[in-house]
Scaffold this motif. Sequence first.
Motif, PDB file in Angstrom:
ATOM      1  N   THR A  77       2.767   2.041  -3.556  1.00 53.72           N
ATOM      2  CA  THR A  77       2.116   1.971  -4.867  1.00 53.72           C
ATOM      3  C   THR A  77       1.273   3.203  -5.079  1.00 53.72           C
ATOM      4  N   LYS A  78       1.095   3.548  -6.368  1.00 51.18           N
ATOM      5  CA  LYS A  78       0.188   4.641  -6.680  1.00 51.18           C
ATOM      6  C   LYS A  78      -1.246   4.164  -6.470  1.00 51.18           C
ATOM      7  N   TRP A  79      -1.456   2.879  -6.792  1.00 52.78           N
ATOM      8  CA  TRP A  79      -2.775   2.272  -6.673  1.00 52.78           C
ATOM      9  C   TRP A  79      -2.582   0.784  -6.651  1.00 52.78           C
ATOM     10  N   SER A  80      -3.514   0.064  -6.077  1.00 48.30           N
ATOM     11  CA  SER A  80      -3.446  -1.390  -6.132  1.00 48.30           C
ATOM     12  C   SER A  80      -4.860  -1.942  -6.042  1.00 48.30           C
ATOM     13  N   TYR A  81      -5.021  -3.168  -6.494  1.00 43.47           N
ATOM     14  CA  TYR A  81      -6.369  -3.743  -6.472  1.00 43.47           C
ATOM     15  C   TYR A  81      -6.299  -5.250  -6.392  1.00 43.47           C
ATOM     16  N   ASP A  90       3.203  17.300  -9.722  1.00 37.64           N
ATOM     17  CA  ASP A  90       2.654  16.783  -8.473  1.00 37.64           C
ATOM     18  C   ASP A  90       2.602  17.900  -7.438  1.00 37.64           C
ATOM     19  N   ARG A  91       1.422  18.380  -7.183  1.00 32.67           N
ATOM     20  CA  ARG A  91       1.222  19.488  -6.249  1.00 32.67           C
ATOM     21  C   ARG A  91       1.858  19.210  -4.890  1.00 32.67           C
ATOM     22  N   ALA A  92       1.896  17.930  -4.506  1.00 30.31           N
ATOM     23  CA  ALA A  92       2.427  17.589  -3.184  1.00 30.31           C
ATOM     24  C   ALA A  92       3.927  17.859  -3.072  1.00 30.31           C
ATOM     25  N   LYS A 105     -11.569  13.519 -13.416  1.00 30.06           N
ATOM     26  CA  LYS A 105     -10.855  14.088 -12.264  1.00 30.06           C
ATOM     27  C   LYS A 105      -9.570  14.753 -12.732  1.00 30.06           C
ATOM     28  N   LEU A 147       0.796  -1.235   0.000  1.00 30.63           N
ATOM     29  CA  LEU A 147       0.000   0.000   0.000  1.00 30.63           C
ATOM     30  C   LEU A 147       0.831   1.289   0.000  1.00 30.63           C
ATOM     31  N   PRO A 148       1.794   1.445   0.901  1.00 31.74           N
ATOM     32  CA  PRO A 148       2.509   2.725   0.938  1.00 31.74           C
ATOM     33  C   PRO A 148       3.466   2.945  -0.228  1.00 31.74           C
ATOM     34  N   ILE A 154      -3.548   4.814 -14.495  1.00 31.55           N
ATOM     35  CA  ILE A 154      -2.955   5.384 -13.289  1.00 31.55           C
ATOM     36  C   ILE A 154      -1.430   5.292 -13.335  1.00 31.55           C
ATOM     37  N   LYS A 187      -7.838   0.751 -15.757  1.00 35.16           N
ATOM     38  CA  LYS A 187      -7.564   1.723 -14.702  1.00 35.16           C
ATOM     39  C   LYS A 187      -6.089   1.651 -14.295  1.00 35.16           C
TER      40      LYS A 187
END
Lengths: 79, 575
Positions: free
Chosen positions: B129-133, B313-315, B189, B126-127, B151, B147
């Motif tokens: 990856t950009k996304w996981s499923y 990336d705004r962050a 989005k 989880l920490p 992503i 998806k």
Amino acid sequence: METQKFVVTAVGKNRLEILNRIASLYLQRNIPVESFILSKDRDGNSRYKICAQAPESSIIKIVNQINNIVDISKVDYSI
Amino acid sequence: MIRKKVRGTEALLLSLIAEGTDTIFGYPGGTIMPFYDDLYHYSDQINHILVRHEQGAVHAAEGYARSTGKAGVCIATAGPGATNFVTGIADAMLDSTPLICITAQVNADKLGTNFFQEADTIGITLPITKWSYQITGADEIPQVMAKAFYIARSGRPGPVVISVAKNAQVETTDFAYDQAELLKDLVSKDKRAAADGASEEEIARAASAINAAERPLIIAGQGVTISGAENELAELARRGNIPVATTLLGISCIPSADPLYVGKVGMHGNIAPNKMTQEADLIIAAGMRFSDRVTGETHGYAPKARIIHIEIDRAEVNKNIRADLPLIGDAKNILARLNRAGIESRPREEWFGFARKEAEAEYERIIAPELSGGGKRIRMGQVIDRITKAACDEAIIVTDVGQNQMFAARYARFKNKRSWITSGGLGTMGFGLPAAIGAKTGNPDRNVVAILGDGGFQMNIQELGTVMQSGIGVKIVLLNNTYLGMVRQWQELFFGKRYSFTHLDNPDFQQILAAYRIPARKVTDPQELEEAVSWLFSTDGPAFLEAAVLEEENVFPMIPAGATLDDIIYDKYDK
């Protein structure tokens, strides 16, 4: 650094993965979380609300990183 | 494209093909067997490279992705197969590399029972990856794959983990792949985010700041490469007559021979750009994140400069370093708009004179002694210099981590973009060999050279088996100093030369290479280096050159941890 109680509210899809990712952002920084609520709002979205004690600069960074989480549509913070 | 009832694994394959995948790196196992069974019938459409360790697969996918710009795909079985991906996934996350990591998982109804080879892959990654499923039914496959690719590739790229439960692999589904429909929510989005990006007013303000600056410096990072903004960057530099420096990961986004290129910033970077950072009145940071390796102690960074931060990336904006003029968006788009906003040129003779003077001083004091012949032992910089010359500055250079990496960064030269691949953010030893395998697979017509140290080489040495079996023509250069070089350097400079567990008792690598049937040579005499490098490139297919280099060589200049860019160390007596 000066810490304060901040409430971060994020809105998105209802996925436990998202709750986990948000929690990790606080865990990574060793920030004590006082409450973490996942609830459904009227539009069928999920609301993630975290209350924690931290410096504002850390909260701003966390908010920006929550915004990057897929399936989060908006996030903000307040005192 | 609607087919009648396919198995889940075939749906996976068809989705991969629909996304333009023609290469995957993988290693089979019990839980992923259905996929490999279907892959058997698709060998004409998908090239599968069998590795020797799943970590080799994920790093190869990274090398492939970074050198081609496409998403890298790697596949592993459940449990230990998936956990062996973890280091590579973390590496891809920190270095923004688009990866699709497909891992098998036990049957959905067995999750949480500690079934054979069950690991909570999603939870573990989880920490990083950009996304996981977690796919638990075959019907989910097309939507999830569309998806995943979107992503992994969009915005700031990154790794995506797709865990496929075994039942989802074997059950049947009606396969249909309509990307536009599947990606509706994500695309809208992103459109909203783009609309929130840099406004025309912000662009105009930045252009004014550029035109008002007397000592501007562009610092270009990997974002320029990811965005394909090399031409726009060069144009901005030309229009404004502005010197360009790169970060470690920005190397090769501007040709090394460009007259405006002043070198690399950072901990072991060139003197000129680091000093120019401290003297600049304007810094244009494009596609870089002000890593601590670049800034040194942040309180002392760029004290005289206003900072324009071009970043998707705004962050990352205002995270480590202030952004006086943030320009949020894709680098190619932002730089193109800046170029149209009326950039004016100035001669800047004194500024370029300063850059030249510092470059000459560095050449005299550090570079010339390192590169000149005459010593009895081979110096690491000499090897890099010889390699880069023999390849006419056109090779793709892939490095491991440590002194080998820093010497390669300092001495390799590039004519072409996307020619430099290194593990920057995570600094993963063992990255070099498998990543070079991936890069060569994606660029069969270019010379691909892996620069390795003896430490990192041994971390994924088993991938020599991948080279042997696939015949991938990667050129491997081992800088063998029998030490964990960078750590030894720190022990020499800051720990009273207490070489605690940094000396490596190595085997005879030539024998190992012979056992893997890969042509290999060892060179110890600097006089024989040129001929050995020539042999490396003229040998058909894979080849291995071991250079026994001076053991206790150090990389200089250096900005040690805790120091600011004002405290550059030139040599070991300079502390």
